[in-house]
Design a protein around this motif. Structure first.
Motif, PDB file in Angstrom:
ATOM      1  N   GLY A  75      -1.768   8.089  18.664  1.00  0.00           N
ATOM      2  CA  GLY A  75      -1.494   6.494  18.768  1.00  0.00           C
ATOM      3  C   GLY A  75      -1.716   6.244  17.438  1.00  0.00           C
ATOM      4  N   LEU A  76      -2.496   6.380  16.941  1.00  0.00           N
ATOM      5  CA  LEU A  76      -3.093   5.950  15.291  1.00  0.00           C
ATOM      6  C   LEU A  76      -2.072   5.409  14.201  1.00  0.00           C
ATOM      7  CD1 LEU A  76      -6.588   7.112  15.744  1.00  0.00           C
ATOM      8  CD2 LEU A  76      -6.001   5.367  16.230  1.00  0.00           C
ATOM      9  N   PRO A  77      -2.296   4.593  13.670  1.00  0.00           N
ATOM     10  CA  PRO A  77      -1.335   4.619  12.579  1.00  0.00           C
ATOM     11  C   PRO A  77      -1.111   5.514  11.007  1.00  0.00           C
ATOM     12  CG  PRO A  77      -2.870   2.716  12.929  1.00  0.00           C
ATOM     13  CD  PRO A  77      -3.537   3.377  13.756  1.00  0.00           C
ATOM     14  N   VAL A  78      -0.217   5.849  10.741  1.00  0.00           N
ATOM     15  CA  VAL A  78       0.802   6.150  10.018  1.00  0.00           C
ATOM     16  C   VAL A  78       1.308   5.824   8.601  1.00  0.00           C
ATOM     17  CG1 VAL A  78       1.304   9.336   9.034  1.00  0.00           C
ATOM     18  CG2 VAL A  78       0.031   8.702  10.968  1.00  0.00           C
ATOM     19  N   GLY A  79       1.407   5.836   7.314  1.00  0.00           N
ATOM     20  CA  GLY A  79       2.207   5.328   6.550  1.00  0.00           C
ATOM     21  C   GLY A  79       2.216   6.444   5.534  1.00  0.00           C
ATOM     22  N   LEU A  80       2.751   5.543   4.272  1.00  0.00           N
ATOM     23  CA  LEU A  80       2.803   5.838   2.889  1.00  0.00           C
ATOM     24  C   LEU A  80       2.310   4.778   2.043  1.00  0.00           C
ATOM     25  CD1 LEU A  80       5.965   8.493   3.068  1.00  0.00           C
ATOM     26  CD2 LEU A  80       3.153   9.206   3.096  1.00  0.00           C
ATOM     27  N   GLN A  81       2.088   5.187   0.610  1.00  0.00           N
ATOM     28  CA  GLN A  81       2.251   4.034  -0.129  1.00  0.00           C
ATOM     29  C   GLN A  81       3.368   3.828  -1.482  1.00  0.00           C
ATOM     30  OE1 GLN A  81      -1.591   4.486  -2.628  1.00  0.00           O
ATOM     31  NE2 GLN A  81      -2.047   6.008  -1.924  1.00  0.00           N
ATOM     32  N   ALA A  82       3.278   3.001  -1.995  1.00  0.00           N
ATOM     33  CA  ALA A  82       4.576   2.905  -2.930  1.00  0.00           C
ATOM     34  C   ALA A  82       3.789   2.082  -4.091  1.00  0.00           C
ATOM     35  CB  ALA A  82       5.467   2.065  -2.307  1.00  0.00           C
ATOM     36  N   ILE A  83       4.120   2.876  -5.118  1.00  0.00           N
ATOM     37  CA  ILE A  83       3.098   3.207  -6.295  1.00  0.00           C
ATOM     38  C   ILE A  83       4.193   2.327  -7.547  1.00  0.00           C
ATOM     39  CG2 ILE A  83       2.148   4.184  -7.225  1.00  0.00           C
ATOM     40  CD1 ILE A  83       0.500   4.539  -5.159  1.00  0.00           C
ATOM     41  N   GLY A  84       3.942   1.721  -8.100  1.00  0.00           N
ATOM     42  CA  GLY A  84       4.279   0.994  -9.532  1.00  0.00           C
ATOM     43  C   GLY A  84       4.077   0.958 -10.416  1.00  0.00           C
ATOM     44  N   ARG A  85       5.048   0.948 -12.053  1.00  0.00           N
ATOM     45  CA  ARG A  85       4.075   0.770 -12.311  1.00  0.00           C
ATOM     46  C   ARG A  85       3.496   0.009 -13.030  1.00  0.00           C
ATOM     47  NH1 ARG A  85       8.825   1.482 -17.546  1.00  0.00           N
ATOM     48  NH2 ARG A  85       7.706   3.130 -18.310  1.00  0.00           N
ATOM     49  N   ARG A  86       1.902   0.306 -13.953  1.00  0.00           N
ATOM     50  CA  ARG A  86       1.600  -1.227 -14.086  1.00  0.00           C
ATOM     51  C   ARG A  86       1.868  -2.241 -14.697  1.00  0.00           C
ATOM     52  NH1 ARG A  86      -3.037   0.961 -18.799  1.00  0.00           N
ATOM     53  NH2 ARG A  86      -3.468   2.616 -17.034  1.00  0.00           N
ATOM     54  N   GLY A  87       1.410  -3.254 -14.211  1.00  0.00           N
ATOM     55  CA  GLY A  87       2.317  -4.963 -14.731  1.00  0.00           C
ATOM     56  C   GLY A  87       3.004  -4.843 -13.783  1.00  0.00           C
ATOM     57  N   ASP A  88       3.771  -4.192 -13.356  1.00  0.00           N
ATOM     58  CA  ASP A  88       5.302  -4.074 -12.356  1.00  0.00           C
ATOM     59  C   ASP A  88       4.753  -4.604 -10.820  1.00  0.00           C
ATOM     60  OD1 ASP A  88       6.816  -4.184 -14.330  1.00  0.00           O
ATOM     61  OD2 ASP A  88       7.492  -1.866 -13.792  1.00  0.00           O
ATOM     62  N   ASP A  89       4.174  -5.761 -10.452  1.00  0.00           N
ATOM     63  CA  ASP A  89       3.909  -5.743  -9.265  1.00  0.00           C
ATOM     64  C   ASP A  89       4.719  -6.091  -8.560  1.00  0.00           C
ATOM     65  OD1 ASP A  89       0.386  -5.814  -9.272  1.00  0.00           O
ATOM     66  OD2 ASP A  89       0.938  -6.243 -10.988  1.00  0.00           O
ATOM     67  N   HIS A  90       5.489  -7.191  -8.835  1.00  0.00           N
ATOM     68  CA  HIS A  90       6.274  -8.064  -8.287  1.00  0.00           C
ATOM     69  C   HIS A  90       7.735  -7.188  -8.104  1.00  0.00           C
ATOM     70  CE1 HIS A  90      10.644 -11.341  -8.138  1.00  0.00           C
ATOM     71  NE2 HIS A  90       9.249 -11.257  -7.068  1.00  0.00           N
ATOM     72  N   LYS A  91       8.232  -6.213  -9.252  1.00  0.00           N
ATOM     73  CA  LYS A  91       8.580  -5.009  -8.529  1.00  0.00           C
ATOM     74  C   LYS A  91       8.623  -4.446  -7.469  1.00  0.00           C
ATOM     75  CE  LYS A  91      11.687  -1.572 -10.701  1.00  0.00           C
ATOM     76  NZ  LYS A  91      11.793  -0.875 -12.682  1.00  0.00           N
ATOM     77  N   THR A  92       7.158  -3.936  -7.328  1.00  0.00           N
ATOM     78  CA  THR A  92       6.677  -3.058  -6.380  1.00  0.00           C
ATOM     79  C   THR A  92       6.450  -3.355  -4.803  1.00  0.00           C
ATOM     80  OG1 THR A  92       5.053  -1.820  -8.628  1.00  0.00           O
ATOM     81  CG2 THR A  92       5.159  -1.457  -5.621  1.00  0.00           C
ATOM     82  N   LEU A  93       6.303  -4.963  -5.463  1.00  0.00           N
ATOM     83  CA  LEU A  93       6.743  -5.271  -3.689  1.00  0.00           C
ATOM     84  C   LEU A  93       7.521  -5.646  -3.368  1.00  0.00           C
ATOM     85  CD1 LEU A  93       3.576  -7.828  -4.688  1.00  0.00           C
ATOM     86  CD2 LEU A  93       3.399  -6.124  -2.328  1.00  0.00           C
ATOM     87  N   SER A  94       8.869  -5.727  -4.453  1.00  0.00           N
ATOM     88  CA  SER A  94       9.870  -5.965  -3.336  1.00  0.00           C
ATOM     89  C   SER A  94      10.625  -4.818  -3.213  1.00  0.00           C
ATOM     90  CB  SER A  94      10.712  -6.768  -5.255  1.00  0.00           C
ATOM     91  OG  SER A  94      10.922  -8.219  -5.143  1.00  0.00           O
ATOM     92  N   ILE A  95      10.340  -3.684  -3.699  1.00  0.00           N
ATOM     93  CA  ILE A  95      10.633  -2.594  -3.406  1.00  0.00           C
ATOM     94  C   ILE A  95      10.087  -2.204  -2.570  1.00  0.00           C
ATOM     95  CG2 ILE A  95      11.614  -0.181  -3.448  1.00  0.00           C
ATOM     96  CD1 ILE A  95      11.998  -0.996  -6.798  1.00  0.00           C
ATOM     97  N   GLY A  96       8.988  -2.540  -2.532  1.00  0.00           N
ATOM     98  CA  GLY A  96       7.686  -1.976  -1.207  1.00  0.00           C
ATOM     99  C   GLY A  96       8.598  -2.806  -0.231  1.00  0.00           C
ATOM    100  N   ALA A  97       9.106  -4.522   0.570  1.00  0.00           N
ATOM    101  CA  ALA A  97       9.430  -4.734   1.737  1.00  0.00           C
ATOM    102  C   ALA A  97      10.898  -4.469   1.425  1.00  0.00           C
ATOM    103  CB  ALA A  97       9.229  -6.625   0.687  1.00  0.00           C
TER     104      ALA A  97
END
Length: 427
Positions: A397-419
């Motif tokens: 019953g404990l949480p599980v997930g994955l991480q989304a990884i973006g290109r260096r400097g693409d923080d906005h894009k990584t968060l947008s696609i992560g959302a």
């Protein structure tokens, strides 16, 4: 249905505060009530000053709106200096240490109107010693480390967001174990002034919250980029499913979440393909460990010389390992890491983000330590943005997930696609 104030997301609370439909004092009292109710179980906090924080909240309520974080209480990892609360860096060496000034990130949050609720527990100098903090979902299990208290406090609805740092996997791992969103941005985009260094080419400041848009709100202040508050994405993201060369260590619950994510996202319109696994990338895990050990040996040289008896055996082992690495070998390791990143950077010509394990599986029992940082080491070495996305549960019953990884400097894009990804995986 009545609103439970301490369960509001950062973005929900911020909107009510901006419209003066909620006061900072009301929200802070609700958070402190939750802390009082649960702290004896979770042990997320290293220092609290309720009266001082409430006085600041009441002052905010009497003045103008300060900024996008106006009135939001937050937790500060006890690796970061605070002018009004002690900072111990998770070590008895600094048990009476009171900084004169805030760390830059704390100052940025205060300037934007946020309120420091308290200091959250960190492991010893953000390394490996098991902390007092327990997983809020089940206290028999670890919350992860080293940003243990920050992840646990957000997961247990004590505060809407908290600050953390990552040198190996100290944001993504506790975010995964506690079931919250954790963001490690591109290396160097958030200032580290006033934060105890561990490894200067790896240490990265990030944050925890309960949704990706919450992360965008906080990151917009930390990175001084208002565009991060806008995470709309309407395209068809190209998602690379990356098992990593450590796939043999992955537990069944993470394998199941990985397969589920690939299926759901493909049906939602994403272009989903596997990423080729370069065999020589296996060495990068050890490479990151060596760089961290070498730099920690230098960063903690004074403490080791003067207070060795107050340092844990595992930390001393890390420093001993670092002392055994020559300057020439260290420089060659950094060069090799740069060469490997340049090749990996090519993946982002083909993919917008990679989706990969954050940890092996569910949180281990607390008595076994804070868990293995294996699946965060390479991404920290590469300095790329990472956002952990919780969406599943394991057998306990404990949480599980994955991480989304973006290109260096693409923080906005990584968060947008992560959302975009997180919204579809949690429907």
């Amino acid at each position: 249905m009545a609103i439970v104030l301490n369960q509001l997301s950062a973005l929900e609370a911020a909107r009510l505060l901006q419209r003066r439909e909620l006061t900072a004092a009301q929200l802070l009292r609700a958070c402190f009530a939750r802390i009082e109710q649960r702290e004896d179980t979770v042990h997320a906090w290293a220092a609290l000053d309720k009266d001082a924080a409430l006085a600041q909240a009441e002052a905010l309520d009497k003045g103008a709106i300060r900024g996008p974080l106006h009135g939001l209480p937050f937790g500060v990892k006890d690796l970061m200096d605070t002018s009004d609360l002690p900072t111990t860096y998770g070590s008895s060496i600094y048990k009476d240490h009171q900084p004169e000034a805030d760390a830059a990130v704390v100052a940025l949050c205060r300037e934007a109107g946020a309120l420091v609720a308290g200091k959250t527990v960190t492991t010893e100098f953000a390394t490996y010693k098991t902390p007092v903090t327990r997983n809020p979902i089940d206290p028999a299990y670890t919350p992860g480390g080293s940003s243990s208290g920050s992840a646990a406090a957000v997961a247990d609805f004590m505060v809407p967001f908290a600050l953390g740092t990552q040198t190996a996997a100290s944001i993504v791992r506790p975010a995964s174990y506690c079931g919250v969103v954790g963001f490690k941005p591109t290396f160097g985009v958030i200032p580290r002034d006033g934060i105890k260094p561990v490894a200067t080419s790896l240490d990265t400041v990030g944050c925890f919250a309960r949704t990706v848009p919450d992360i965008g709100l906080v990151a917009s202040v930390l990175m001084r980029n208002p565009e991060l508050q806008k995470l709309d994405y309407s395209g068809k993201p190209r998602i690379g499913m990356y098992r990593t060369l450590q796939w043999r260590h992955v537990m069944p619950e993470t394998k199941e979440a990985y397969a589920q994510a690939a299926d759901v996202l493909a049906r939602a319109g994403a272009i989903v393909r596997d990423v080729e696994l370069p065999s020589d990338y296996c060495s990068l895990v050890q490479l990151q460990s060596d760089v961290m050990a070498y730099e920690a040996c230098h960063a903690l040289a004074r403490e080791r010389k003067e207070y060795e008896g107050q340092m844990s055996p595992r930390l001393l082992d890390l420093l001993d390992a670092g002392a055994g690495i020559s300057d020439e070998d260290y420089r060659s390791k950094l060069t090799l890491a740069g060469e490997r990143y340049e090749r990996a950077d090519g993946w982002f010509e083909e993919f917008d983000v990679l989706l990969t394990p954050s940890v092996a599986g569910e949180a281990p029992l607390a008595d076994l330590g804070t868990g293995d940082p294996l699946f965060g080491r390479v991404w920290t070495l590469f300095g790329v943005p990472c956002v952990h996305l919780p969406f599943a549960q394991g057998p306990h019953g404990l949480p599980v997930g994955l991480q989304a990884i973006g290109r260096r400097g693409d923080d906005h894009k990584t968060l947008s696609i992560g959302a975009w990804i997180h919204e579809r995986l949690t429907r």
